[in-house]
Design an enzyme around this catalytic site. Structure first.
Site, short mmCIF file in Angstrom:
data_model
loop_
_atom_site.label_atom_id
_atom_site.label_comp_id
_atom_site.label_asym_id
_atom_site.label_seq_id
_atom_site.Cartn_x
_atom_site.Cartn_y
_atom_site.Cartn_z
N HIS A 87 0.82 -1.20 0.00
CA HIS A 87 0.00 0.00 0.00
C HIS A 87 0.86 1.26 0.00
CE1 HIS A 87 -4.09 -1.80 1.07
NE2 HIS A 87 -3.27 -2.82 0.94
N ASP B 190 -6.12 5.79 2.48
CA ASP B 190 -6.17 4.41 1.99
C ASP B 190 -7.57 3.86 2.25
OD1 ASP B 190 -5.85 1.46 1.93
OD2 ASP B 190 -3.71 1.90 1.84
N THR C 179 -6.13 0.28 -3.64
CA THR C 179 -4.90 -0.33 -4.15
C THR C 179 -5.16 -1.63 -4.90
OG1 THR C 179 -4.53 -1.37 -1.99
CG2 THR C 179 -3.44 0.74 -2.39
N GLN D 236 12.49 -4.68 -7.37
CA GLN D 236 11.76 -5.45 -8.38
C GLN D 236 11.68 -4.73 -9.72
OE1 GLN D 236 8.58 -8.20 -7.29
NE2 GLN D 236 7.18 -6.87 -8.39
N HIS E 164 3.00 -14.01 -7.89
CA HIS E 164 1.76 -14.30 -7.18
C HIS E 164 0.60 -13.50 -7.74
CE1 HIS E 164 3.19 -10.57 -5.59
NE2 HIS E 164 2.31 -10.48 -4.62
N GLU F 224 3.30 -3.71 -12.51
CA GLU F 224 4.70 -3.52 -12.89
C GLU F 224 5.04 -4.38 -14.11
OE1 GLU F 224 6.27 -2.48 -8.37
OE2 GLU F 224 6.98 -4.29 -9.37
N GLN G 106 -5.44 -11.96 -5.91
CA GLN G 106 -4.49 -12.50 -6.88
C GLN G 106 -5.15 -13.41 -7.91
OE1 GLN G 106 -1.56 -14.28 -4.28
NE2 GLN G 106 -1.31 -12.36 -3.15
#
Length: 460
Positions: A22, A113, A135, A339, A354, A362, A379
């Site tokens: 987040h 959030d 998110t 990453q 995942h 990304e 996911q």
């Protein structure tokens, strides 16, 4: 003639939920606003505050009642934490907003959030405009909203599938967010956090979703308007260097609760040929059930591919006997990495993931083919879109009657995205989505326009 300082267009407080997945998009959004001459203060927990290292951002600690204790330690209770953060966070956030009232830059808006819906109550009590930042992707938000409103019964019934929302692809039981389905009984506290995003969400002035135009294009609706959640798409929220490159030296999120091993990864990747490496990472929590961990290891062992695997040190000891030794000439195991830096490297040929939403975005934004091995939460839905909607990879299928993906299936998927005719088509689709992501964040792009509209609303 001396340059004049650009006029500040408003002052925003951003309130993230204090976990890595987040923090990343919300801190990135904060940097994007600063680049457009908005003053931003990030209000976050005492434990998290020191992890935000972006010089252009002001960080103010508020209390969650735990202060120097991280989320997720043994014995951690999500319900207890939620209540504590609401009680202590509301009070200390209010004091923070009060502090700025008497300055030359009072707060105009609170961006909170969506996991912290009490942020709206604080904003209204202080007579501020408010924006809820989601998110997850738009489809997941729309599905969860249906469950929260009671339109779908809880927990989800497998016999009620498919689950349909007008304007969105229908979902099977196994494609639902798992905390309203298969994991509702074992993790009800996570389900409550997800559902509590929605009772007051429509009272916010803005609903932001970290996505971009065309990514979840709703289907034509024969029977009226789409039932997807009405939201403003402002993504993808990843550092500018990988998209429009309009923000100076914006190469990372600027908020890390974990220490990445960067130099070793880059040096190792430099020794590999283009598109020859499978990058393997299952997120900041690194959750893989032990049997699944073994199947992933066997697949990597049998695939003969080079691979860089982000794996916690405690999990290395659980790998099959002989795995590390037999793969040492074509493998690098690290506890954490940058990453984005890895995904952007030319040696990366696919991303075994995942399919958490940040990782999925990304992969899309950098044009990297993906193999999804979803474990829980949103996911499953993200992995469905990877294969069926965006066609940028495969969702590895679970063995019939078991909650596990076998090594043979993983090898099939890895080979499919790395070799042969199927890989060519997947790479073409991956490039398409990469180009659309860049376009959305570039000057005049759909997300850029939406962000500008929000900024224009400040102070009105």
């Amino acid at each position: 003639m001396a340059e004049t300082t650009p006029k500040v267009k408003g002052h925003v407080v951003i309130l993230p939920y204090p976990v890595q997945g987040h923090l990343n998009p919300m801190v990135q959004f904060a940097k994007r606003l600063v680049s457009k001459n908005v003053k931003v203060t990030i209000a976050t927990t005492t434990y998290t505050a020191s992890s935000i290292t972006t010089p252009s951002l002001s960080v103010e600690p508020i209390s969650d009642g735990f202060d120097f204790i991280p989320i997720g330690i043994p014995g951690f209770s999500v319900d207890t934490y939620s209540e504590s953060f609401k009680l202590n966070g509301s009070e200390t956030l209010t004091l923070l907003i009060e502090k700025f009232k008497s300055t030359d830059s009072p707060i105009d808006c609170l961006i909170y959030d969506s996991f912290l819906p009490w942020g709206l109550e604080v904003a209204r009590s202080m007579e501020l405009s408010a924006a809820s930042f989601f998110t997850n992707n738009l489809t997941v938000c729309s599905v969860l909203r249906k469950f929260s409103n009671g339109d779908f019964p809880l927990p989800a019934d497998p016999n009620s599938a498919p689950f349909r929302i007008r304007g969105l692809p229908s979902l099977s039981y196994d494609e639902l967010p798992s905390f309203v389905g298969r994991h509702w009984l074992t993790h009800p506290e996570h389900g409550r956090v997800l559902l509590n995003q929605f009772p007051n969400h429509e009272n916010a002035d803005w609903l932001f979703v970290n996505g971009f135009e065309g990514l979840e294009e709703t289907q034509d609706c024969e029977n009226g308007e789409s039932d997807a959640m009405k939201a403003t798409l402002i993504g993808p929220m990843i550092p500018s260097a990988y998209l429009d490159d309009r923000m100076e030296d914006d190469k990372d999120y600027g908020a890390s609760l974990l220490k990445p091993i960067s130099k070793e990864c880059m040096e190792w990747l430099e020794t590999k040929q283009a598109q020859s490496v499978a990058f393997v990472s299952f997120g900041s929590f690194g959750i893989l059930f032990e049997k699944q961990l073994a199947e992933v290891a066997i697949a990597l062992q049998e695939s003969d591919l080079n691979f860089l695997w982000v794996i916690k040190e405690a999990h290395i000891a659980k790998l099959p006997e002989g795995f590390v030794e037999s793969t040492k000439d074509r493998a690098l195991l690290v506890s954490w990495c940058n990453q984005l830096e890895v995904l952007a490297h030319e040696s990366i040929g696919c991303f075994l993931t995942h399919c958490g939403w940040n990782s999925t975005l990304e992969g899309l934004s950098l044009g990297v083919p993906m193999v999804g091995v979803p474990q829980w939460s949103d996911q499953m839905n993200d992995a469905k879109f990877v294969e069926e909607v965006w066609k940028v990879g495969y969702r590895a299928k679970e063995e019939a009657g078991e909650v596990i993906v076998k090594s043979e299936e993983l090898v099939r998927c890895l080979k499919g995205v790395m070799e042969g005719e199927s890989s060519v088509k997947i790479r073409e689709s991956s490039k398409k989505w990469k180009d659309l992501a860049v376009k959305a964040m570039s000057e005049g792009g759909s997300s850029d326009r939406s962000i500008n509209e929000f900024i224009e609303s400040l102070g009105k």
